[in-house]
Design a protein around this motif. Structure first.
Motif, PDB file in Angstrom:
ATOM      1  N   ASN A 172      42.187  61.214  31.079  1.00  0.00           N
ATOM      2  CA  ASN A 172      41.692  59.882  30.598  1.00  0.00           C
ATOM      3  C   ASN A 172      40.755  59.277  31.479  1.00  0.00           C
ATOM      4  O   ASN A 172      39.763  58.904  31.092  1.00  0.00           O
ATOM      5  CB  ASN A 172      43.084  59.046  30.239  1.00  0.00           C
ATOM      6  CG  ASN A 172      42.504  57.555  29.521  1.00  0.00           C
ATOM      7  OD1 ASN A 172      41.727  57.522  28.558  1.00  0.00           O
ATOM      8  ND2 ASN A 172      42.923  56.617  30.194  1.00  0.00           N
ATOM      9  N   GLU A 173      40.997  59.315  32.841  1.00  0.00           N
ATOM     10  CA  GLU A 173      40.129  58.819  33.811  1.00  0.00           C
ATOM     11  C   GLU A 173      40.217  59.480  35.162  1.00  0.00           C
ATOM     12  O   GLU A 173      41.208  60.094  35.484  1.00  0.00           O
ATOM     13  CB  GLU A 173      40.601  57.119  34.105  1.00  0.00           C
ATOM     14  CG  GLU A 173      40.170  56.401  32.782  1.00  0.00           C
ATOM     15  CD  GLU A 173      40.545  54.870  33.314  1.00  0.00           C
ATOM     16  OE1 GLU A 173      39.699  54.035  33.014  1.00  0.00           O
ATOM     17  OE2 GLU A 173      41.699  54.576  33.528  1.00  0.00           O
ATOM     18  N   ILE A 174      39.083  59.415  35.825  1.00  0.00           N
ATOM     19  CA  ILE A 174      38.940  60.028  37.196  1.00  0.00           C
ATOM     20  C   ILE A 174      38.441  58.784  38.051  1.00  0.00           C
ATOM     21  O   ILE A 174      37.621  58.194  37.917  1.00  0.00           O
ATOM     22  CB  ILE A 174      38.055  61.099  37.436  1.00  0.00           C
ATOM     23  CG1 ILE A 174      38.468  62.256  36.297  1.00  0.00           C
ATOM     24  CG2 ILE A 174      37.709  61.603  38.845  1.00  0.00           C
ATOM     25  CD1 ILE A 174      37.633  63.630  36.335  1.00  0.00           C
ATOM     26  N   GLU A 175      39.270  58.332  39.000  1.00  0.00           N
ATOM     27  CA  GLU A 175      38.891  57.224  39.808  1.00  0.00           C
ATOM     28  C   GLU A 175      38.965  57.686  41.291  1.00  0.00           C
ATOM     29  O   GLU A 175      39.758  58.434  41.889  1.00  0.00           O
ATOM     30  CB  GLU A 175      40.154  56.086  39.538  1.00  0.00           C
ATOM     31  CG  GLU A 175      40.223  55.631  37.968  1.00  0.00           C
ATOM     32  CD  GLU A 175      41.051  54.494  37.783  1.00  0.00           C
ATOM     33  OE1 GLU A 175      41.124  53.646  38.984  1.00  0.00           O
ATOM     34  OE2 GLU A 175      41.612  54.278  36.707  1.00  0.00           O
ATOM     35  N   PRO A 176      38.129  56.754  41.974  1.00  0.00           N
ATOM     36  CA  PRO A 176      37.991  56.872  43.387  1.00  0.00           C
ATOM     37  C   PRO A 176      39.197  56.198  44.038  1.00  0.00           C
ATOM     38  O   PRO A 176      39.948  55.428  43.632  1.00  0.00           O
ATOM     39  CB  PRO A 176      36.332  56.367  43.692  1.00  0.00           C
ATOM     40  CG  PRO A 176      36.563  55.289  42.594  1.00  0.00           C
ATOM     41  CD  PRO A 176      37.138  55.817  41.516  1.00  0.00           C
ATOM     42  N   GLN A 177      38.891  56.167  45.690  1.00  0.00           N
ATOM     43  CA  GLN A 177      39.974  55.687  46.429  1.00  0.00           C
ATOM     44  C   GLN A 177      40.180  54.094  46.022  1.00  0.00           C
ATOM     45  O   GLN A 177      41.106  53.450  46.499  1.00  0.00           O
ATOM     46  CB  GLN A 177      39.724  55.963  47.963  1.00  0.00           C
ATOM     47  CG  GLN A 177      38.484  55.400  48.374  1.00  0.00           C
ATOM     48  CD  GLN A 177      37.353  56.492  48.445  1.00  0.00           C
ATOM     49  OE1 GLN A 177      37.469  57.616  47.624  1.00  0.00           O
ATOM     50  NE2 GLN A 177      36.705  56.516  49.481  1.00  0.00           N
ATOM     51  N   MET A 178      39.127  53.393  45.658  1.00  0.00           N
ATOM     52  CA  MET A 178      39.144  51.936  45.291  1.00  0.00           C
ATOM     53  C   MET A 178      39.984  51.857  43.944  1.00  0.00           C
ATOM     54  O   MET A 178      39.552  51.217  43.086  1.00  0.00           O
ATOM     55  CB  MET A 178      37.628  51.275  45.309  1.00  0.00           C
ATOM     56  CG  MET A 178      37.046  51.661  46.547  1.00  0.00           C
ATOM     57  SD  MET A 178      36.179  53.207  46.243  1.00  0.00           S
ATOM     58  CE  MET A 178      34.825  52.778  45.223  1.00  0.00           C
ATOM     59  N   THR A 179      41.150  52.244  43.980  1.00  0.00           N
ATOM     60  CA  THR A 179      42.018  52.248  42.809  1.00  0.00           C
ATOM     61  C   THR A 179      43.377  51.619  43.077  1.00  0.00           C
ATOM     62  O   THR A 179      43.731  51.859  44.498  1.00  0.00           O
ATOM     63  CB  THR A 179      42.020  53.456  41.927  1.00  0.00           C
ATOM     64  OG1 THR A 179      42.609  53.394  40.911  1.00  0.00           O
ATOM     65  CG2 THR A 179      42.672  54.737  42.805  1.00  0.00           C
ATOM     66  N   THR A 180      44.275  51.475  42.260  1.00  0.00           N
ATOM     67  CA  THR A 180      45.677  51.311  42.571  1.00  0.00           C
ATOM     68  C   THR A 180      46.278  52.935  42.929  1.00  0.00           C
ATOM     69  O   THR A 180      46.455  53.556  42.249  1.00  0.00           O
ATOM     70  CB  THR A 180      46.451  50.699  41.271  1.00  0.00           C
ATOM     71  OG1 THR A 180      45.504  49.708  40.921  1.00  0.00           O
ATOM     72  CG2 THR A 180      48.051  50.411  41.720  1.00  0.00           C
ATOM     73  N   TRP A 181      46.854  52.657  44.134  1.00  0.00           N
ATOM     74  CA  TRP A 181      47.699  53.872  44.916  1.00  0.00           C
ATOM     75  C   TRP A 181      48.919  54.004  44.281  1.00  0.00           C
ATOM     76  O   TRP A 181      49.449  55.060  44.336  1.00  0.00           O
ATOM     77  CB  TRP A 181      47.541  53.870  46.319  1.00  0.00           C
ATOM     78  CG  TRP A 181      46.012  53.797  46.785  1.00  0.00           C
ATOM     79  CD1 TRP A 181      44.898  53.921  46.336  1.00  0.00           C
ATOM     80  CD2 TRP A 181      45.617  53.824  48.441  1.00  0.00           C
ATOM     81  NE1 TRP A 181      43.814  53.971  47.018  1.00  0.00           N
ATOM     82  CE2 TRP A 181      44.501  53.889  48.385  1.00  0.00           C
ATOM     83  CE3 TRP A 181      46.642  53.695  49.368  1.00  0.00           C
ATOM     84  CZ2 TRP A 181      43.710  54.028  49.563  1.00  0.00           C
ATOM     85  CZ3 TRP A 181      45.778  53.889  50.671  1.00  0.00           C
ATOM     86  CH2 TRP A 181      44.445  53.776  50.787  1.00  0.00           C
ATOM     87  N   LEU A 182      49.571  52.932  43.693  1.00  0.00           N
ATOM     88  CA  LEU A 182      51.088  53.070  43.440  1.00  0.00           C
ATOM     89  C   LEU A 182      52.030  53.706  44.552  1.00  0.00           C
ATOM     90  O   LEU A 182      52.853  54.437  44.243  1.00  0.00           O
ATOM     91  CB  LEU A 182      51.196  53.870  42.096  1.00  0.00           C
ATOM     92  CG  LEU A 182      50.422  53.130  40.960  1.00  0.00           C
ATOM     93  CD1 LEU A 182      50.380  54.322  39.693  1.00  0.00           C
ATOM     94  CD2 LEU A 182      51.037  51.660  40.465  1.00  0.00           C
ATOM     95  N   GLY A 183      51.586  53.080  45.821  1.00  0.00           N
ATOM     96  CA  GLY A 183      52.341  53.561  46.845  1.00  0.00           C
ATOM     97  C   GLY A 183      53.625  53.486  46.926  1.00  0.00           C
ATOM     98  O   GLY A 183      54.445  54.292  47.403  1.00  0.00           O
ATOM     99  N   ARG A 184      54.224  52.749  46.290  1.00  0.00           N
ATOM    100  CA  ARG A 184      55.784  52.285  46.250  1.00  0.00           C
ATOM    101  C   ARG A 184      56.488  53.184  45.486  1.00  0.00           C
ATOM    102  O   ARG A 184      57.683  53.426  45.464  1.00  0.00           O
ATOM    103  CB  ARG A 184      55.951  51.038  45.768  1.00  0.00           C
ATOM    104  CG  ARG A 184      55.547  50.702  44.199  1.00  0.00           C
ATOM    105  CD  ARG A 184      55.697  49.129  43.812  1.00  0.00           C
ATOM    106  NE  ARG A 184      55.072  48.944  42.675  1.00  0.00           N
ATOM    107  CZ  ARG A 184      54.081  48.624  42.073  1.00  0.00           C
ATOM    108  NH1 ARG A 184      53.062  48.798  43.134  1.00  0.00           N
ATOM    109  NH2 ARG A 184      53.593  48.420  40.896  1.00  0.00           N
TER     110      ARG A 184
END
Length: 241
Positions: A175-187
């Motif tokens: 659906n999408e390819i996003e760079p590092q300026m995205t939500t990492w959902l680190g939790r």
């Protein structure tokens, strides 16, 4: 061209022209659609969507959209993709850090709180494999000083729609390819995200600076940079890629 499954898409690369776009949407037979900028757009900025017939009956929203986005050249127009229950499709978001797949997170298409680390199983592995195929395409265009370099972080979102007619039980697509300026959902990351990204940033800095030195670029403290890179090589070992 790479044979990677994705949502049927109208690609626009010369600016948004409302009348032409609506004609293409009608030719596709799409009852509902979504249009969004294809490049450097975040959190729904510049998106417009709805029933095709509503835009036929009242074209004014497209006129305003064209004015509001005249600075943009590239857009994607896609049909609504829904699950059997009528809700928007879900995603399994795959995170690549310093060139390697690291973790994946499920996000529900409509439930904001429906987010968790994707559990082990066939669906996780199928989405991971598809994401890796997509990331291999990313690697073809990721470079620094004219040389290939891994991205710091790439998030590749795989759309998921239940489909009992398929062996996997789901239809999946990029659906999408996003760079590092995205939500990492680190939790939801199974690692300590600070440690993971800290090490990745050091790796990326070493790669980029070495390529810059090899290119012969003028740097204010070139010899100091070279010396510090040598110290890092001694402490961390040579870069392997």
């Amino acid at each position: 061209k790479a044979g990677i499954p994705m949502i049927p898409t109208i690609f626009i690369d010369k600016g948004f022209k409302g009348k032409a776009v609506l004609k293409q949407i009608q030719a596709k037979g799409w009852g509902k659609f979504l249009c969004k900028p294809a490049y450097l757009s975040f959190f729904g900025q510049g998106a417009i969507h709805g029933k095709t017939q509503d835009f036929v009956d009242n074209f004014e929203p497209f006129v305003q959209y064209e004015k509001d986005n005249k600075h943009q050249k590239e857009f994607l127009v896609q049909p609504y993709v829904l699950k059997p229950n009528g809700d928007v499709f879900d995603e399994i978001r795959n995170f690549f850090v310093d060139g390697e797949w690291k973790y994946s997170v499920f996000t529900d298409g409509t439930d904001y709180d429906g987010v968790y680390e994707q559990p082990p199983g066939a669906l996780k592995e199928a989405c991971k494999a598809l994401a890796i195929r997509a990331y291999n395409e990313v690697k073809k265009v990721s470079n620094w000083e004219g040389k290939p370099i891994d991205t710091l972080l790439s998030r590749i979102d795989i759309g998921v729609v239940p489909d009992k007619s398929l062996k996997l039980g789901y239809k999946i697509f990029v659906n999408e390819i996003e760079p590092q300026m995205t939500t990492w959902l680190g939790r939801y990351c199974p690692y300590e995200i600070a440690d993971l990204m800290g090490n990745a940033c050091i790796s990326q800095a070493r790669k980029a600076l070495k390529l810059t030195l090899e290119k012969g670029r003028k740097l204010p403290d070139k010899e100091k940079v070279r010396a510090l890179l040598h110290i890092l090589d001694e402490r961390l070992g040579p870069l392997t890629k």
